[in-house]
Design a protein around this motif. Structure first.
Motif, PDB file in Angstrom:
ATOM      1  N   LEU A   1      22.406  44.245  72.436  1.00  0.00           N
ATOM      2  CA  LEU A   1      21.772  42.939  72.630  1.00  0.00           C
ATOM      3  C   LEU A   1      20.885  42.581  71.440  1.00  0.00           C
ATOM      4  N   GLY A   2      20.074  43.541  70.960  1.00  0.00           N
ATOM      5  CA  GLY A   2      19.219  43.278  69.812  1.00  0.00           C
ATOM      6  C   GLY A   2      20.022  42.942  68.569  1.00  0.00           C
ATOM      7  N   GLY A   3      21.093  43.696  68.323  1.00  0.00           N
ATOM      8  CA  GLY A   3      21.942  43.414  67.168  1.00  0.00           C
ATOM      9  C   GLY A   3      22.598  42.050  67.267  1.00  0.00           C
ATOM     10  N   LEU A   4      23.063  41.713  68.472  1.00  0.00           N
ATOM     11  CA  LEU A   4      23.697  40.415  68.684  1.00  0.00           C
ATOM     12  C   LEU A   4      22.719  39.282  68.375  1.00  0.00           C
ATOM     13  N   LEU A   5      21.496  39.382  68.890  1.00  0.00           N
ATOM     14  CA  LEU A   5      20.518  38.311  68.692  1.00  0.00           C
ATOM     15  C   LEU A   5      20.122  38.170  67.223  1.00  0.00           C
ATOM     16  N   ALA A   6      19.934  39.314  66.537  1.00  0.00           N
ATOM     17  CA  ALA A   6      19.541  39.255  65.126  1.00  0.00           C
ATOM     18  C   ALA A   6      20.637  38.620  64.279  1.00  0.00           C
ATOM     19  N   VAL A   7      21.884  39.030  64.484  1.00  0.00           N
ATOM     20  CA  VAL A   7      22.995  38.466  63.709  1.00  0.00           C
ATOM     21  C   VAL A   7      23.189  36.993  64.069  1.00  0.00           C
ATOM     22  N   TRP A   8      23.001  36.663  65.342  1.00  0.00           N
ATOM     23  CA  TRP A   8      23.107  35.279  65.785  1.00  0.00           C
ATOM     24  C   TRP A   8      22.102  34.381  65.047  1.00  0.00           C
ATOM     25  N   LEU A   9      20.854  34.840  64.952  1.00  0.00           N
ATOM     26  CA  LEU A   9      19.834  34.045  64.272  1.00  0.00           C
ATOM     27  C   LEU A   9      20.174  33.841  62.797  1.00  0.00           C
ATOM     28  N   VAL A  10      20.603  34.899  62.141  1.00  0.00           N
ATOM     29  CA  VAL A  10      20.944  34.783  60.714  1.00  0.00           C
ATOM     30  C   VAL A  10      22.202  33.938  60.535  1.00  0.00           C
ATOM     31  N   GLY A  11      23.213  34.169  61.389  1.00  0.00           N
ATOM     32  CA  GLY A  11      24.473  33.439  61.273  1.00  0.00           C
ATOM     33  C   GLY A  11      24.306  31.939  61.475  1.00  0.00           C
ATOM     34  N   THR A  12      23.509  31.549  62.455  1.00  0.00           N
ATOM     35  CA  THR A  12      23.298  30.114  62.685  1.00  0.00           C
ATOM     36  C   THR A  12      22.496  29.480  61.555  1.00  0.00           C
ATOM     37  N   GLN A  13      21.589  30.250  60.941  1.00  0.00           N
ATOM     38  CA  GLN A  13      20.860  29.721  59.784  1.00  0.00           C
ATOM     39  C   GLN A  13      21.812  29.441  58.622  1.00  0.00           C
ATOM     40  N   VAL A  14      22.720  30.386  58.371  1.00  0.00           N
ATOM     41  CA  VAL A  14      23.699  30.198  57.293  1.00  0.00           C
ATOM     42  C   VAL A  14      24.588  28.992  57.601  1.00  0.00           C
ATOM     43  N   ARG A  15      25.006  28.880  58.871  1.00  0.00           N
ATOM     44  CA  ARG A  15      25.853  27.740  59.267  1.00  0.00           C
ATOM     45  C   ARG A  15      25.117  26.410  59.068  1.00  0.00           C
TER      46      ARG A  15
ATOM     47  N   MET B   1      10.973  26.797  57.920  1.00  0.00           N
ATOM     48  CA  MET B   1      11.650  27.051  59.194  1.00  0.00           C
ATOM     49  C   MET B   1      12.681  28.170  59.054  1.00  0.00           C
ATOM     50  N   GLN B   2      13.433  28.142  57.968  1.00  0.00           N
ATOM     51  CA  GLN B   2      14.436  29.186  57.745  1.00  0.00           C
ATOM     52  C   GLN B   2      13.787  30.566  57.653  1.00  0.00           C
ATOM     53  N   LEU B   3      12.694  30.661  56.885  1.00  0.00           N
ATOM     54  CA  LEU B   3      12.004  31.948  56.767  1.00  0.00           C
ATOM     55  C   LEU B   3      11.416  32.383  58.109  1.00  0.00           C
ATOM     56  N   GLY B   4      10.885  31.438  58.874  1.00  0.00           N
ATOM     57  CA  GLY B   4      10.334  31.783  60.178  1.00  0.00           C
ATOM     58  C   GLY B   4      11.375  32.396  61.090  1.00  0.00           C
ATOM     59  N   HIS B   5      12.543  31.785  61.151  1.00  0.00           N
ATOM     60  CA  HIS B   5      13.605  32.315  62.005  1.00  0.00           C
ATOM     61  C   HIS B   5      14.152  33.637  61.460  1.00  0.00           C
ATOM     62  N   LEU B   6      14.232  33.766  60.130  1.00  0.00           N
ATOM     63  CA  LEU B   6      14.649  35.038  59.542  1.00  0.00           C
ATOM     64  C   LEU B   6      13.661  36.143  59.897  1.00  0.00           C
ATOM     65  N   GLY B   7      12.365  35.825  59.872  1.00  0.00           N
ATOM     66  CA  GLY B   7      11.355  36.806  60.263  1.00  0.00           C
ATOM     67  C   GLY B   7      11.533  37.269  61.689  1.00  0.00           C
ATOM     68  N   VAL B   8      11.888  36.334  62.584  1.00  0.00           N
ATOM     69  CA  VAL B   8      12.150  36.720  63.974  1.00  0.00           C
ATOM     70  C   VAL B   8      13.324  37.699  64.032  1.00  0.00           C
ATOM     71  N   ALA B   9      14.391  37.423  63.269  1.00  0.00           N
ATOM     72  CA  ALA B   9      15.554  38.311  63.256  1.00  0.00           C
ATOM     73  C   ALA B   9      15.180  39.711  62.764  1.00  0.00           C
TER      74      ALA B   9
END
Length: 654
Positions: free
Chosen positions: A458-472, A499-507
């Motif tokens: 679950l943790g891996g899924l959420l982290a990759v999801w956050l980064v992937g949606t940022q790239v998209r 905003m991008q850095l904030g979400h990356l920090g969460v990931a």
């Protein structure tokens, strides 16, 4: 002789600062009521004068510490002549009285900054904002002078030597942690003041939101740094290897951070679309109110914590009354004025507005969860219904699923259009990021740990999801760029990159929390001099104990070598047991071999018969990603503050 008058001068400067705050809180408000520019003009010089005299007061208290003036009760209780000079500086805010003076000085610094950097605001709005901050300064100024005076004397019976700063606080982390935390706590007073001023004059528009956003982002960034520093300090200083243990005082800083995060997102919607006005004002009130609640919890004596400062209920009553006045008065004003500033803009269920509303609701629900777990035991105890303890099982059981939903919303939010969008269009934007996140998340526990683990997946899924949606989102925003993607990326604006850095920090934090929580290992071992032992994949050899003399302590320092299988030395770890001489208090100083992917953490226990020692060895994978993520989030907040758009004369609509 001149040294002896420094405390009196500091006390006098504190009184003068209160006088300036009284003028600042009254005359500008009278000027806005009478629409007289002369009285409104008092706001800025009074704010600067208050900051000047509080700076003098804080400086003179610091000099008194450096000069070992033990005739001052606060210095006699929290310092001694053997204390290193840099810890004498941190001792200024190392206990209750000095920490409140620092709180008041930081409030004055924020107020002066608003006065200097907000001159483009309408004069009446600026006067109201500074007046509200003046009233807060009056409340805390009276609190310091009447109940917590750091300049109180012990004359004529001044001791020749002082006590000592709490050994837990004799650390670089605690030099920086309180000022950063207070910068965040007190910074939310600016958002609160803007909200109250907006209610007073009915000016709740896009310009108001745009003026409020950089101050809120700056306060949030400082609070993020303060929380990260506190977690880091708890990790290496307390000797148990943990980074967060749901201590009530830790929760006190987390709650305004959660509401402040919601406030930042809500201000963005209010600025861009003119919606959520009443909700945004309410969040600003709650963010500062929770900061005051944290102050009450730490200083009232109702908590037992390694972070708590005071045990005097009288001080707690003062803050409780002040908290009731601030919260009650602001909510009463909100009840009167909010209906007049309701939003009348429509949006669909599938829109950026709705996703940000979901984001807000989840953050507030998480905050309420933490609040209930923190104050419920206090309420039961106050009612005489017994003492209970609410610990990590409660918080983790509710925090993990709610935070997971929040991360999903964080990923979708940037990809959704304002006002409305088609469901098919959203699916086209998110399906690839979702598929990659699902695949990598499911594979992570097998690749890293060799077996299935739901929480790691679950943790891996959420982290990759956050980064992937940022790239998209980046690809989407630059897809039609005629001048090239690189040039288009430069034109997105600092607030977007924040905003991008904030979400990356969460990931990054999600990765750190997930892996350190599930793959940490620890072992308590008995080691004699010359003995080697294997812990997991690591080999250690105990070389013995040596005596170390510090400036105000003596130490038993262990020498532990990490060696290879063929007995070659890789690194040396030097854990300590320190005896602080003034308080005769023993402290554990962990030795940490840190790295980006893992920490080796060693703490000494007690001496055992035959010259052996009890030693605890921890393996902490990816624990550094927690604090790296926090700093990346804070950098994102500061980057957003630097956006030139917030200093333009007119709001930019989107």
């Amino acid at each position: 002789m001149w040294i002896s008058i420094l405390p009196e001068l500091g006390h006098y400067a504190l009184i003068l600062a209160l006088c300036f705050a009284l003028v600042q809180s009254s005359l500008p408000l009278w000027g806005t009521y009478r629409r007289q520019a002369f009285w409104m003009a008092f706001a800025q010089p009074m704010a600067l004068g208050q900051f000047f005299f509080l700076s003098v007061s804080l400086l003179l208290l610091s000099l008194s510490f450096l000069l070992d003036d033990f005739s001052v009760a606060y210095i006699a209780n929290n310092s001694n002549s053997a204390l290193p000079w840099y810890y004498k500086i941190s001792a200024v805010w190392g206990s209750h009285e000095g920490s409140l003076l620092l709180w008041l000085w930081i409030l004055a610094a924020w107020t002066a900054a608003v006065g200097i950097f907000s001159r483009a605001l309408p004069r009446d709005l600026l006067a109201q904002v500074l007046a509200v901050m003046g009233w807060i300064a009056v409340g805390f100024g009276l609190f310091v002078l009447l109940t917590s005076n750091p300049f109180a004397r012990l004359l004529p019976d001044a001791p020749l030597e002082g006590g000592d700063l709490n050994p837990l606080l004799q650390d670089i982390g605690l030099i920086l942690h309180p000022p950063m935390l207070y910068m965040g706590y007190v910074g939310f007073s600016v958002a609160f003041a803007f909200a109250i001023a907006a209610l007073l004059n009915g000016r709740l528009d896009a310009a108001w939101a745009r003026w409020s956003r950089p101050w809120t982002s700056a306060a949030w960034a400082f609070l993020t740094i303060g929380i990260a520093l506190g977690s880091w300090w708890a990790y290496y200083e307390l000797g148990w290897g943990g980074w967060w243990f749901w201590d009530p005082v830790e929760n006190a800083s987390l709650m305004p951070w959660l509401v402040g995060t919601a406030l930042m997102h809500s201000l963005a919607v209010t600025e861009k679309r003119g919606v959520f006005k009443s909700w945004t004002v309410l969040l600003a009130i709650f963010a500062f109110s929770l900061s005051l609640l944290g102050t009450f919890l730490v200083r009232s004596g109702v908590l037992t914590s390694v972070h708590a400062f005071a045990s005097d209920p009288e001080r707690g009553y003062f803050i409780l009354v002040f908290l009731a006045l601030v919260v009650g008065g602001s909510l009463f004003l909100y009840a009167l004025k909010a209906p007049a500033v309701k939003s009348h803009v429509s949006y669909s269920l599938l829109s950026k507005e709705m996703l940000l509303l979901v984001n807000n609701i989840l953050l507030v629900v998480i905050c309420v969860t933490v609040l209930l777990g923190t104050i419920y035991p206090l309420i039961l105890d106050a009612l005489g219904l017994g003492k209970i303890s609410v610990g990590p099982p409660y918080f983790n059981a509710l925090f993990v699923p709610l935070t997971s939903l929040l991360c999903i919303a964080l990923g979708i939010g940037p990809l959704v259009n304002w006002r409305t969008m088609a469901r098919k269009q959203l699916v086209q934007r998110i399906w690839l990021a979702g598929a990659v996140a699902l695949g990598l998340g499911m594979a992570l526990p097998w690749v890293y740990g060799g077996e299935w683990n739901l929480y790691v997946a679950l943790g891996g899924l959420l982290a990759v999801w956050l980064v992937g949606t940022q790239v998209r989102d980046l690809l989407h925003k630059t897809r039609h760029a005629k001048q090239g993607r690189l040039q288009a990326l430069k034109g997105l604006g600092l607030s977007y990159w924040g905003m991008q850095l904030g979400h990356l920090g969460v990931a990054l934090c999600v990765v750190g929390v997930t892996l350190v929580s599930n793959y940490s290992a620890e072992k308590d071992v008995r080691m004699e001099v010359g003995q080697s032992i294997q812990v997991g994949d690591y080999f250690f050899r105990f070389e013995g104990i040596r005596q170390v003399q510090g400036p105000n302590y003596t130490s038993d320092q262990g020498v532990l070598l990490r060696v290879s299988e063929d007995n070659q030395v890789i690194s040396t770890l030097l854990p300590e047991k320190r005896l602080y001489l003034a308080r005769r208090q023993v402290m554990t100083e962990a030795a940490i071999e840190w790295g980006l992917m893992e920490d080796i953490y060693v703490a000494m226990g007690e001496p055992l018969p035959d010259g052996a020692w009890a030693i605890r060895i921890h393996y902490k994978p990816f624990v550094r990603w927690l604090w790296i993520g926090g700093l990346v989030m804070a950098l994102g907040g500061l980057l957003a503050v630097a956006d030139k758009r917030y200093r333009q004369a007119n709001p930019v609509q989107a």
